[in-house]
Design a protein around this motif. Structure first.
Motif, mmCIF file in Angstrom:
data_model
loop_
_atom_site.group_PDB
_atom_site.id
_atom_site.type_symbol
_atom_site.label_atom_id
_atom_site.label_comp_id
_atom_site.label_asym_id
_atom_site.label_seq_id
_atom_site.Cartn_x
_atom_site.Cartn_y
_atom_site.Cartn_z
ATOM 1 N N LEU A 18 50.496 21.220 48.258
ATOM 2 C CA LEU A 18 48.810 21.427 49.240
ATOM 3 C C LEU A 18 48.831 23.080 48.269
ATOM 4 O O LEU A 18 47.385 23.399 48.231
ATOM 5 N N LEU A 19 50.249 23.900 48.953
ATOM 6 C CA LEU A 19 49.793 25.243 48.290
ATOM 7 C C LEU A 19 49.391 25.042 46.816
ATOM 8 O O LEU A 19 48.934 26.194 46.205
ATOM 9 N N ARG A 20 49.907 24.397 45.871
ATOM 10 C CA ARG A 20 49.706 24.330 44.495
ATOM 11 C C ARG A 20 47.598 24.238 44.573
ATOM 12 O O ARG A 20 47.058 24.835 43.639
ATOM 13 N N ILE A 21 47.538 23.253 44.640
ATOM 14 C CA ILE A 21 45.919 22.538 44.473
ATOM 15 C C ILE A 21 45.296 23.881 45.190
ATOM 16 O O ILE A 21 44.210 24.241 44.413
ATOM 17 N N THR A 22 45.849 24.376 46.224
ATOM 18 C CA THR A 22 44.988 26.140 46.724
ATOM 19 C C THR A 22 44.893 26.955 45.257
ATOM 20 O O THR A 22 43.227 27.313 45.667
ATOM 21 N N ILE A 23 46.187 27.463 45.292
ATOM 22 C CA ILE A 23 45.937 28.344 44.457
ATOM 23 C C ILE A 23 45.331 28.349 43.461
ATOM 24 O O ILE A 23 44.199 28.673 42.778
ATOM 25 N N SER A 24 45.288 27.043 42.607
ATOM 26 C CA SER A 24 45.007 26.444 41.651
ATOM 27 C C SER A 24 42.873 26.419 41.396
ATOM 28 O O SER A 24 42.574 26.769 40.842
ATOM 29 N N ASN A 25 42.818 25.745 42.838
ATOM 30 C CA ASN A 25 41.309 26.012 43.040
ATOM 31 C C ASN A 25 41.146 27.297 42.648
ATOM 32 O O ASN A 25 39.811 27.434 42.058
ATOM 33 N N LEU A 26 41.400 28.749 43.027
ATOM 34 C CA LEU A 26 40.417 29.769 44.033
ATOM 35 C C LEU A 26 41.158 30.317 41.895
ATOM 36 O O LEU A 26 40.375 31.060 41.318
ATOM 37 N N LEU A 27 42.311 29.634 40.975
ATOM 38 C CA LEU A 27 42.655 30.060 40.283
ATOM 39 C C LEU A 27 41.078 29.999 38.993
ATOM 40 O O LEU A 27 40.792 31.083 38.725
ATOM 41 N N ARG A 28 41.114 28.292 39.441
ATOM 42 C CA ARG A 28 40.364 28.239 37.814
ATOM 43 C C ARG A 28 38.547 28.569 38.364
ATOM 44 O O ARG A 28 37.949 29.095 38.183
ATOM 45 N N ASN A 29 38.180 28.991 39.418
ATOM 46 C CA ASN A 29 36.860 29.549 40.072
ATOM 47 C C ASN A 29 36.852 30.554 39.350
ATOM 48 O O ASN A 29 35.913 30.907 39.026
ATOM 49 N N ALA A 30 37.921 31.362 39.704
ATOM 50 C CA ALA A 30 37.874 32.929 39.136
ATOM 51 C C ALA A 30 37.926 33.232 37.694
ATOM 52 O O ALA A 30 36.789 33.688 37.205
ATOM 53 N N ILE A 31 37.759 31.973 36.520
ATOM 54 C CA ILE A 31 38.591 31.612 35.086
ATOM 55 C C ILE A 31 36.765 31.010 35.176
ATOM 56 O O ILE A 31 36.001 31.619 34.344
ATOM 57 N N GLU A 32 35.989 30.397 35.776
ATOM 58 C CA GLU A 32 35.391 30.080 35.955
ATOM 59 C C GLU A 32 33.668 31.009 35.792
ATOM 60 O O GLU A 32 32.562 30.859 35.444
ATOM 61 N N ASN A 33 33.933 31.913 36.594
ATOM 62 C CA ASN A 33 33.318 33.129 37.002
ATOM 63 C C ASN A 33 33.225 34.231 36.451
ATOM 64 O O ASN A 33 32.853 35.628 36.962
ATOM 65 N N SER A 34 33.448 34.078 35.040
ATOM 66 C CA SER A 34 34.027 34.995 33.974
ATOM 67 C C SER A 34 34.043 34.666 32.991
ATOM 68 O O SER A 34 34.316 34.277 32.537
ATOM 69 N N ASP A 35 33.418 35.873 31.444
ATOM 70 C CA ASP A 35 33.749 35.985 30.625
ATOM 71 C C ASP A 35 33.871 36.215 29.669
ATOM 72 O O ASP A 35 35.041 35.668 29.360
ATOM 73 N N LYS A 36 34.903 37.774 29.749
ATOM 74 C CA LYS A 36 36.089 38.308 29.033
ATOM 75 C C LYS A 36 36.982 39.297 30.336
ATOM 76 O O LYS A 36 35.839 39.911 31.723
ATOM 77 N N GLY A 37 37.933 39.630 29.842
ATOM 78 C CA GLY A 37 38.228 40.605 30.471
ATOM 79 C C GLY A 37 39.556 40.126 31.145
ATOM 80 O O GLY A 37 40.552 38.798 30.425
ATOM 81 N N VAL A 38 39.965 40.593 32.551
ATOM 82 C CA VAL A 38 41.731 40.285 32.878
ATOM 83 C C VAL A 38 41.195 39.814 34.941
ATOM 84 O O VAL A 38 40.618 40.719 35.101
ATOM 85 N N ILE A 39 41.458 38.533 34.405
ATOM 86 C CA ILE A 39 41.785 38.351 35.887
ATOM 87 C C ILE A 39 43.733 38.775 36.167
ATOM 88 O O ILE A 39 44.392 38.316 35.686
ATOM 89 N N ASN A 40 43.404 39.752 37.477
ATOM 90 C CA ASN A 40 44.706 39.886 38.078
ATOM 91 C C ASN A 40 45.435 39.673 39.559
ATOM 92 O O ASN A 40 44.138 39.108 40.301
ATOM 93 N N ILE A 41 46.005 39.112 39.299
ATOM 94 C CA ILE A 41 46.825 38.413 39.784
ATOM 95 C C ILE A 41 48.192 39.274 41.016
ATOM 96 O O ILE A 41 49.181 39.664 40.663
ATOM 97 N N TYR A 42 47.907 39.128 42.184
ATOM 98 C CA TYR A 42 49.267 40.126 42.182
ATOM 99 C C TYR A 42 48.731 40.128 44.446
ATOM 100 O O TYR A 42 48.112 39.066 44.926
ATOM 101 N N LEU A 43 50.736 41.085 45.154
ATOM 102 C CA LEU A 43 50.380 40.734 46.151
ATOM 103 C C LEU A 43 50.164 41.941 47.253
ATOM 104 O O LEU A 43 50.436 43.066 46.468
ATOM 105 N N GLU A 44 49.184 41.770 48.435
ATOM 106 C CA GLU A 44 49.413 42.728 49.099
ATOM 107 C C GLU A 44 48.978 42.855 50.493
ATOM 108 O O GLU A 44 48.469 42.067 51.133
#
Length: 423
Positions: A324-350
């Protein structure tokens, strides 16, 4: 939580205010009428007594006048009129105090000489004051009785509704039995409402059970053919006759088949109750999981000038089903990739939040945030993977909070908060 007005208190307060105003209005009207009638009575009584004295104007008042509490003063005969009476103008005067007594006075003035007839009404006034006090106390008692009866009767109306609301708070759709207890002392209206709610809950329970059965059946029925396809593709990929031109296409089919298997697994898990799902939970450290997920999605960045940066350097553990956790995070990460052209996707905890910050592309941060929000509201699943709809369903299942936050000229943050968990 917004503090809302209490309907019972408002009705009770309004009734008490209405009763008090009505009492004051009736009492004031009675007081005015009583005073007018009292004035007419005193005028009639005193005029009759004066007529009696005028029958023989030269004669003195009867010796029994004092015993009847009636006093006659005549300046024409040299009588000394008390100052309290002498300062009064011609006419009738009520509630005149003299020597600790109360009088009603009739003053007749002619040729600068006054004739005064005084009637002692001290006992009458005392009796009137007692009656007034008794009336006030009786009115207050009546208002209290009305308020008490109204409060009790409104309780019979509102208390069953509040008990029904309390029972609804305790009801969970995941429980086997969803039913509101019918209170034995309920009135007809409350009983009708309880029965209607129970009917609705039974229909909802039946619908939820059908949904669970559908998830389980669909997952089991689809798992077999997909497993067969996945196994066949693995054989073909390893077959010596497979050409290099077919290899990328077969790998894509293999990847999509794996995603379908994940989707079926997640549907099967979501069809289970939280108690049953807890059996599949395990301790997960995001610091170890995130690098694997980044590597799995790295191929999506090959056609873009896009990098994924993992800024998680400390251990962050939580308990949940790993898939469940893997698919949830994977979906968010995939969406971030699909909605970006160039640059850096940062993943962090707060704190207890996992944040995926993408640079965006061709759209302002506000537009991207609105797009995500609109997709979530409309249950759109146009994105690859399990889609926002099932992501939200997973979050709701575990009490996680998913939200999107736009950053001025810096893309969008996907914020997944693991509420109630300790890092």
């Amino acid at each position: 939580m917004i503090k809302r007005p209490n309907l019972r208190k408002r009705i009770l307060t309004g009734l008490i205010i209405y009763t008090c105003l009505l009492t004051v209005a009736v009492g004031l009207n009675g007081f005015i009428v009583n005073k007018k009638i009292e004035t007419l009575v005193w005028e009639t009584v005193l005029n009759l007594e004066i007529d009696y004295f005028y029958k023989d104007i030269n004669s003195a008042p009867p010796s029994s006048i004092e015993s009847t509490k009636l006093y006659w003063y005549d300046q024409n005969k040299g009588d000394l009129i008390p100052d309290e009476f002498n300062q009064l103008d011609n006419g009738i005067h009520d509630n005149v105090n003299y020597l600790d007594k109360t009088y009603v006075i009739r003053v007749i003035e002619s040729n600068k000489n006054k004739q005064v007839l005084a009637l002692d009404i001290t006992d009458i006034e005392r009796h009137e004051n007692k009656m007034l006090l008794f009336t006030i106390l009786l009115t207050i008692f009546a208002i209290l009785i009305i308020a008490f009866i109204t409060f009790k009767q409104m309780g019979k109306l509102f208390d069953p509704l509040l008990k029904i609301a309390d029972q609804l708070k305790m009801i969970s759709p995941e429980k086997d039995r969803i039913k509101i207890e019918v209170l034995s002392y309920e009135y007809y209206e409350s009983s009708i409402l309880t029965t209607a709610l129970n009917d609705y809950l039974q229909k909802s329970e039946h619908y939820l059970n059908q949904e669970k059965v559908f998830f389980e059946t669909a997952s089991h029925e689809l798992r077999t053919p997909i497993s067969v396809i996945s196994g066949a593709i693995e054989v073909i990929l390893q077959h010596p006759d497979t050409t290099d031109r077919l290899q990328p296409h077969l790998e894509r089919v293999s990847r999509i088949t794996a995603e379908m298997e994940d989707l079926l697994a997640i549907l099967l898990m979501l069809s289970r109750s939280k108690e049953r799902l807890a059996q599949y939970s395990e301790s997960i450290d995001l610091m170890n999981e995130i690098p694997q997920l980044i590597q799995y999605h790295q191929h999506l960045c090959y056609t873009k000038e896009l990098n994924i940066l993992n800024n998680i350097r400390t251990s962050f553990k939580l308990t949940a089903p790993l898939q469940l956790l893997r698919i949830t995070i994977s979906n968010l990460l995939r969406n971030a990739i699909e909605n970006s052209d160039k640059g850096v996707i940062n993943i962090y905890l707060e704190d207890n939040q996992l944040i995926i910050h993408d640079p965006g592309h061709g759209m302002t941060a506000e537009q991207i945030s609105d797009l995500y929000t609109q997709r979530a509201r409309n249950n759109e699943t146009s994105m690859r993977g399990i889609g926002i709809e099932l992501t939200l369903k997973i979050c709701n299942h575990y009490g996680w909070i998913l939200q999107f936050e736009s950053v001025q000229n810096q893309g969008t943050k996907s914020i997944l908060e693991f509420k109630g968990l300790e890092s």
